[in-house]
Structure formats: structure tokens, C-alpha cells
Design a protein around this motif. Structure first.
Motif, PDB file in Angstrom:
ATOM      1  N   VAL A  55       3.970  -9.875   6.105  1.00  0.00           N
ATOM      2  CA  VAL A  55       4.765  -9.820   4.876  1.00  0.00           C
ATOM      3  C   VAL A  55       6.241 -10.122   5.089  1.00  0.00           C
ATOM      4  O   VAL A  55       6.965 -10.343   4.119  1.00  0.00           O
ATOM      5  CB  VAL A  55       4.637  -8.440   4.172  1.00  0.00           C
ATOM      6  N   GLY A  56       6.714 -10.128   6.344  1.00  0.00           N
ATOM      7  CA  GLY A  56       8.121 -10.418   6.565  1.00  0.00           C
ATOM      8  C   GLY A  56       8.993  -9.207   6.298  1.00  0.00           C
ATOM      9  O   GLY A  56       8.505  -8.085   6.151  1.00  0.00           O
ATOM     10  N   ASP A  57      10.287  -9.445   6.234  1.00  0.00           N
ATOM     11  CA  ASP A  57      11.230  -8.326   6.173  1.00  0.00           C
ATOM     12  C   ASP A  57      11.817  -8.144   4.771  1.00  0.00           C
ATOM     13  O   ASP A  57      12.970  -7.804   4.597  1.00  0.00           O
ATOM     14  CB  ASP A  57      12.365  -8.566   7.193  1.00  0.00           C
ATOM     15  N   GLY A  58      10.995  -8.363   3.763  1.00  0.00           N
ATOM     16  CA  GLY A  58      11.542  -8.349   2.403  1.00  0.00           C
ATOM     17  C   GLY A  58      11.359  -7.031   1.676  1.00  0.00           C
ATOM     18  O   GLY A  58      11.244  -5.974   2.282  1.00  0.00           O
ATOM     19  N   ASN A  59      11.324  -7.144   0.331  1.00  0.00           N
ATOM     20  CA  ASN A  59      11.195  -5.955  -0.516  1.00  0.00           C
ATOM     21  C   ASN A  59       9.844  -5.284  -0.336  1.00  0.00           C
ATOM     22  O   ASN A  59       9.744  -4.064  -0.347  1.00  0.00           O
ATOM     23  CB  ASN A  59      11.363  -6.336  -1.991  1.00  0.00           C
ATOM     24  N   LEU A  60       8.789  -6.113  -0.175  1.00  0.00           N
ATOM     25  CA  LEU A  60       7.437  -5.556  -0.035  1.00  0.00           C
ATOM     26  C   LEU A  60       7.369  -4.656   1.185  1.00  0.00           C
ATOM     27  O   LEU A  60       6.815  -3.557   1.146  1.00  0.00           O
ATOM     28  CB  LEU A  60       6.418  -6.697   0.059  1.00  0.00           C
ATOM     29  N   TRP A  61       7.965  -5.126   2.282  1.00  0.00           N
ATOM     30  CA  TRP A  61       7.956  -4.334   3.514  1.00  0.00           C
ATOM     31  C   TRP A  61       8.717  -3.028   3.321  1.00  0.00           C
ATOM     32  O   TRP A  61       8.309  -1.973   3.818  1.00  0.00           O
ATOM     33  CB  TRP A  61       8.539  -5.139   4.673  1.00  0.00           C
ATOM     34  N   ALA A  62       9.837  -3.083   2.563  1.00  0.00           N
ATOM     35  CA  ALA A  62      10.609  -1.861   2.309  1.00  0.00           C
ATOM     36  C   ALA A  62       9.755  -0.857   1.549  1.00  0.00           C
ATOM     37  O   ALA A  62       9.758   0.346   1.850  1.00  0.00           O
ATOM     38  CB  ALA A  62      11.866  -2.195   1.534  1.00  0.00           C
ATOM     39  N   THR A  63       8.984  -1.354   0.568  1.00  0.00           N
ATOM     40  CA  THR A  63       8.100  -0.469  -0.201  1.00  0.00           C
ATOM     41  C   THR A  63       7.036   0.138   0.706  1.00  0.00           C
ATOM     42  O   THR A  63       6.774   1.348   0.650  1.00  0.00           O
ATOM     43  CB  THR A  63       7.406  -1.267  -1.322  1.00  0.00           C
ATOM     44  N   ILE A  64       6.428  -0.710   1.553  1.00  0.00           N
ATOM     45  CA  ILE A  64       5.372  -0.219   2.440  1.00  0.00           C
ATOM     46  C   ILE A  64       5.933   0.840   3.383  1.00  0.00           C
ATOM     47  O   ILE A  64       5.313   1.882   3.614  1.00  0.00           O
ATOM     48  CB  ILE A  64       4.768  -1.394   3.240  1.00  0.00           C
ATOM     49  N   LYS A  65       7.150   0.577   3.901  1.00  0.00           N
ATOM     50  CA  LYS A  65       7.802   1.518   4.809  1.00  0.00           C
ATOM     51  C   LYS A  65       7.975   2.882   4.139  1.00  0.00           C
ATOM     52  O   LYS A  65       7.628   3.923   4.722  1.00  0.00           O
ATOM     53  CB  LYS A  65       9.170   0.960   5.207  1.00  0.00           C
ATOM     54  N   THR A  66       8.499   2.856   2.908  1.00  0.00           N
ATOM     55  CA  THR A  66       8.675   4.115   2.173  1.00  0.00           C
ATOM     56  C   THR A  66       7.331   4.803   1.970  1.00  0.00           C
ATOM     57  O   THR A  66       7.218   6.019   2.121  1.00  0.00           O
ATOM     58  CB  THR A  66       9.317   3.834   0.804  1.00  0.00           C
ATOM     59  N   GLY A  67       6.308   3.990   1.637  1.00  0.00           N
ATOM     60  CA  GLY A  67       4.971   4.551   1.443  1.00  0.00           C
ATOM     61  C   GLY A  67       4.461   5.249   2.691  1.00  0.00           C
ATOM     62  O   GLY A  67       3.919   6.350   2.621  1.00  0.00           O
ATOM     63  N   TYR A  68       4.655   4.600   3.870  1.00  0.00           N
ATOM     64  CA  TYR A  68       4.233   5.214   5.134  1.00  0.00           C
ATOM     65  C   TYR A  68       4.886   6.574   5.326  1.00  0.00           C
ATOM     66  O   TYR A  68       4.236   7.543   5.721  1.00  0.00           O
ATOM     67  CB  TYR A  68       4.640   4.324   6.310  1.00  0.00           C
ATOM     68  N   ILE A  69       6.192   6.625   5.058  1.00  0.00           N
ATOM     69  CA  ILE A  69       6.916   7.885   5.307  1.00  0.00           C
ATOM     70  C   ILE A  69       6.423   8.963   4.351  1.00  0.00           C
ATOM     71  O   ILE A  69       6.196  10.116   4.759  1.00  0.00           O
ATOM     72  CB  ILE A  69       8.436   7.644   5.194  1.00  0.00           C
ATOM     73  N   ILE A  70       6.186   8.586   3.071  1.00  0.00           N
ATOM     74  CA  ILE A  70       5.675   9.574   2.108  1.00  0.00           C
ATOM     75  C   ILE A  70       4.301  10.080   2.562  1.00  0.00           C
ATOM     76  O   ILE A  70       4.043  11.289   2.592  1.00  0.00           O
ATOM     77  CB  ILE A  70       5.603   8.956   0.700  1.00  0.00           C
ATOM     78  N   LEU A  71       3.412   9.155   2.963  1.00  0.00           N
ATOM     79  CA  LEU A  71       2.067   9.559   3.412  1.00  0.00           C
ATOM     80  C   LEU A  71       2.149  10.468   4.633  1.00  0.00           C
ATOM     81  O   LEU A  71       1.400  11.447   4.758  1.00  0.00           O
ATOM     82  CB  LEU A  71       1.225   8.320   3.737  1.00  0.00           C
ATOM     83  N   THR A  72       3.091  10.146   5.554  1.00  0.00           N
ATOM     84  CA  THR A  72       3.244  10.980   6.751  1.00  0.00           C
ATOM     85  C   THR A  72       3.665  12.390   6.376  1.00  0.00           C
ATOM     86  O   THR A  72       3.157  13.373   6.928  1.00  0.00           O
ATOM     87  CB  THR A  72       4.303  10.357   7.679  1.00  0.00           C
ATOM     88  N   VAL A  73       4.604  12.497   5.423  1.00  0.00           N
ATOM     89  CA  VAL A  73       5.064  13.830   5.015  1.00  0.00           C
ATOM     90  C   VAL A  73       3.927  14.600   4.345  1.00  0.00           C
ATOM     91  O   VAL A  73       3.761  15.804   4.576  1.00  0.00           O
ATOM     92  CB  VAL A  73       6.297  13.708   4.091  1.00  0.00           C
TER      93      VAL A  73
END
Lengths: 247, 125
Positions: free
Chosen positions: B53-71
Motif C-alpha cells: 500500500v505504500g506510505d500514504g493515508n491508507l497505511w496511516a489508517t491501518i497503523k492506527t487500526g493495529y494500535i487500537i486492536l493491540t490495546v
């Protein structure tokens, strides 16, 4: 839950001395305080990893570094299986955490046989995880495809793999920042040390369970305390998994 | 000498076979939740990795999603597996709030400072 913890006690009596205001035994409370200090250590590790990541110009993408699975030779990420093996390790740790909860629950019923059964499975899970980590480390340090070594690698002309670049239609490895690999070995190594000591603690507790120490004592709280430590190890791995392998 | 003024708190945690069944049911429920979350994380990690997906907005969303799921996962492990959710609330606060305060501050200051260092090391012009 029954017992002291859920009993409604007048605050004056609760905090008036002569009893634990938390309705917890000393050992269990101190285990929690120890886990807090340990969690701060791991928190510091992961936050400083974030620091180096944010101050670096380039940072490797994890699935271009960790893409190996046992028995299958994959020289480049295109032929590899990113995340698959580490997902297996995560699952092992979660399952061994579950068997630990079941051992604690059986201990609350003074059911010695069931405690032994679940403790044994927990220890087996711990050994599988440790073995997986040994395989992963040895693979990326010295394996035929692993170029994440602690020595100068002639293939990339540097210490650590940072990713892959397509040059003349061929994927070639490129050098990455030193901190990435250093943090990888530090954090997973420190976590692995915790898994190892957790397995040792569980084995000692299992020996005591078989010997009937806790049966004579009247309660299996030691299993609960060991369990707290074991769950903590699982908890840390959840964060390591996210911040190392997913992000 | 036997002391009779010490309350044996560990005995309070014991329960009957009936209650045990309920607790085990809850354990399997939490296990399912944890496994499903891990499965989703891995699936997203394989299908939508940064390489894809590259380093764009989609990746930022996925990153936030990972952190929420981890919490969420951490919450279940701490409150259910480690049983903190069933302790006295004063103990729960004693454990959680100091840690959250320290670590959130550490995260804030590290991100803040490291971005400043990055701007210093790699100026835009």
C-alpha cells in the motif's frame, strides 16, 4: 467472584488497618508491583524504538526482513511468507496463556489433576515458543537466506539488512539502519529471557503441585502468581508483535 | 504458634464446580476474541502490507487500526486473564493509572522530541 474481593466492606473498616485494603495477599500484590516495573522497562524499550524510527531517514519494512518459514527456502521476500511464522508464535503464546488461566481456575477448585494437566500444556507451549525464537534468530543471523547478521555481510556490504531494491529487474538486499537490528535482538531477546524464566518458574510450581505442597497449604495461589507472570509475558509479546512485525 | 488474626485472602478466590463452569466459558470467549483479532491483524498484514500500500493515508489508517486492536487485546489479557477486572477497584486504579500516566507521557515526549530531531537532521531545504 466470591470471597473477600467482592464483599462490600465499610471503607472505615477496610482502610482502618489490620487487614489488606485490597483484600489481596501480600505475594499477589507484590507480583503486580513487580510486573508494573517490568512493564515500564518494556515500555521504555518500545518507546525508544519509536524514537529511533522517527529520527531515522529510512526504516526497513518488517515483511521484507521476516519472511522465512521452516523447511522452505526463500531467498527474496517475493518467494517468502511474511508474518506467517510470527503469527504462529503469537498463537502459541496466546494458547499457552489460556491453558495457564485454566490451570489457575482448576487450582481454585483444588483440582490437583487438572492443574497438573494444564500446567504441563503451558510449559510445552513455552518450549515451543522458545524453540521458535531460537530458529528465527539462528535463521536470520546465519541461515542460508538470512542476512540480518551481527557481522559484515558481503552480500549487502554492511551489517544489517534494511530491505530490498529492484535493480535491473533483480531484487537485491540493501543495508539498513543499525538500530533496527539492535532493537530487534534487544527486545525479542529480553522478552525471550522472560519466557525462559517463566518456563523455569512454571516447572518449579509444577513440581510443587505434583509433590502436594499446595494441597497441604489449602490453596493454589502460587499457581495464580506464576500465572500472572506468564500472562505478562504474553501481554508484552502482543506489543512486540505489533511494533516490530506489523508496523 | 498459629496466628488467627491474619485473613487468608487467597482462600476467598476459591469457587465451586458450578462457578468454575461459568468462568471457563468466559475464558473460551476471551480466547476466541484474542484469536480472531490476531487473525485479522495477520490477514491485513499480508494483504495490505506497507510494501503493497505504500506510505500514504491508507497505511496511516491501518497503523492506527493495529494500535487500537493491540490495546483491545491488552485490555482483555489484563482485565480477564490476569483477573485485574475482578479485583477491588481501588487496586485496579493503583495498578493502571500510574502506569498509564507515565507511559503516555513517555510516548508523547518521545514522539515530540524525535520529530524535532528529525527536522534538525533532515531539513526540508
Amino acid at each position: 467472584m466470591a470471597g473477600e474481593v467482592s464483599k462490600a466492606i465499610d471503607p472505615k473498616e477496610l482502610w482502618g488497618g489490620g487487614r489488606s485494603p485490597f483484600s489481596l495477599s501480600y505475594g499477589k500484590m507484590m507480583m503486580w508491583f513487580f510486573l508494573i516495573s517490568d512493564a515500564l522497562t518494556f515500555g521504555a524499550f518500545l518507546v525508544s524504538l519509536g524514537w529511533f524510527r522517527y529520527t531515522s531517514d529510512a526504516w526497513p519494512i518488517s515483511d521484507q526482513v521476516f519472511f522465512h518459514i521452516p523447511f522452505i527456502h526463500s531467498a527474496t521476500p517475493d518467494e517468502g511468507f511474511p508474518l506467517l511464522y510470527v503469527a504462529f508464535m503469537t498463537l502459541i503464546l496466546i494458547v499457552s496463556s489460556v491453558t495457564m488461566v485454566l490451570a489457575v481456575e482448576a487450582g481454585h477448585r483444588n483440582d490437583k489433576k487438572t492443574v497438573i494437566k494444564w500446567m504441563v500444556w503451558t510449559i510445552v507451549g513455552g518450549f515451543i515458543f522458545l524453540g521458535s525464537q531460537v530458529w528465527e534468530w539462528s535463521g536470520i543471523i546465519a541461515g542460508p537466506d538470512g542476512i540480518f547478521g551481527t557481522y559484515d555481510d558481503t552480500r549487502i556490504g554492511g551489517n544489517y539488512l534494511g530491505g530490498w531494491e529492484t535493480i535491473n529487474n533483480v531484487l537485491v538486499p540493501v543495508v539498513g539502519p543499525d538500530q533496527y537490528a539492535q532493537f530487534f535482538y534487544c527486545v525479542t531477546g529480553f522478552h525471550g529471557l522472560h519466557v525462559f524464566s517463566g518456563v523455569i518458574i512454571n516447572i518449579i510450581i509444577l513440581i510443587n503441585v505434583i509433590g502436594g505442597t499446595y494441597e497441604r497449604r489449602g490453596h493454589y495461589e502460587m499457581v495464580e502468581k506464576g500465572g500472572l507472570y506468564w500472562h505478562f509475558v504474553d501481554l508484552v509479546w502482543v506489543f512486540v508483535f505489533t511494533f516490530f512485525y506489523l508496523l | 504458634m498459629e496466628r488467627d488474626d491474619i485473613i487468608e485472602y487467597s482462600l476467598g478466590a476459591q469457587h465451586s464446580e458450578e462457578e468454575g463452569k461459568k468462568i471457563r466459558k468466559n475464558v473460551w470467549k476471551v480466547t476466541t476474541i484474542l484469536s480472531v483479532i490476531t487473525f485479522v491483524e495477520v490477514l491485513v498484514g499480508i494483504l495490505y502490507s506497507k510494501t503493497v500500500v505504500g506510505d500514504g493515508n491508507l497505511w496511516a489508517t491501518i497503523k492506527t487500526g493495529y494500535i487500537i486492536l493491540t490495546v483491545i487485546k491488552a485490555r482483555y489479557i489484563i482485565l480477564e486473564f490476569m483477573h485485574l477486572g475482578h479485583e477491588r477497584s481501588s487496586f485496579k486504579s493503583t495498578i493502571l493509572y500510574p502506569y498509564l500516566f507515565l507511559i503516555l507521557y513517555l510516548i508523547f515526549i518521545a514522539i515530540n522530541e524525535s520529530l524535532a530531531v528529525y527536522d534538525f537532521n533532515f531539513p526540508i531545504n
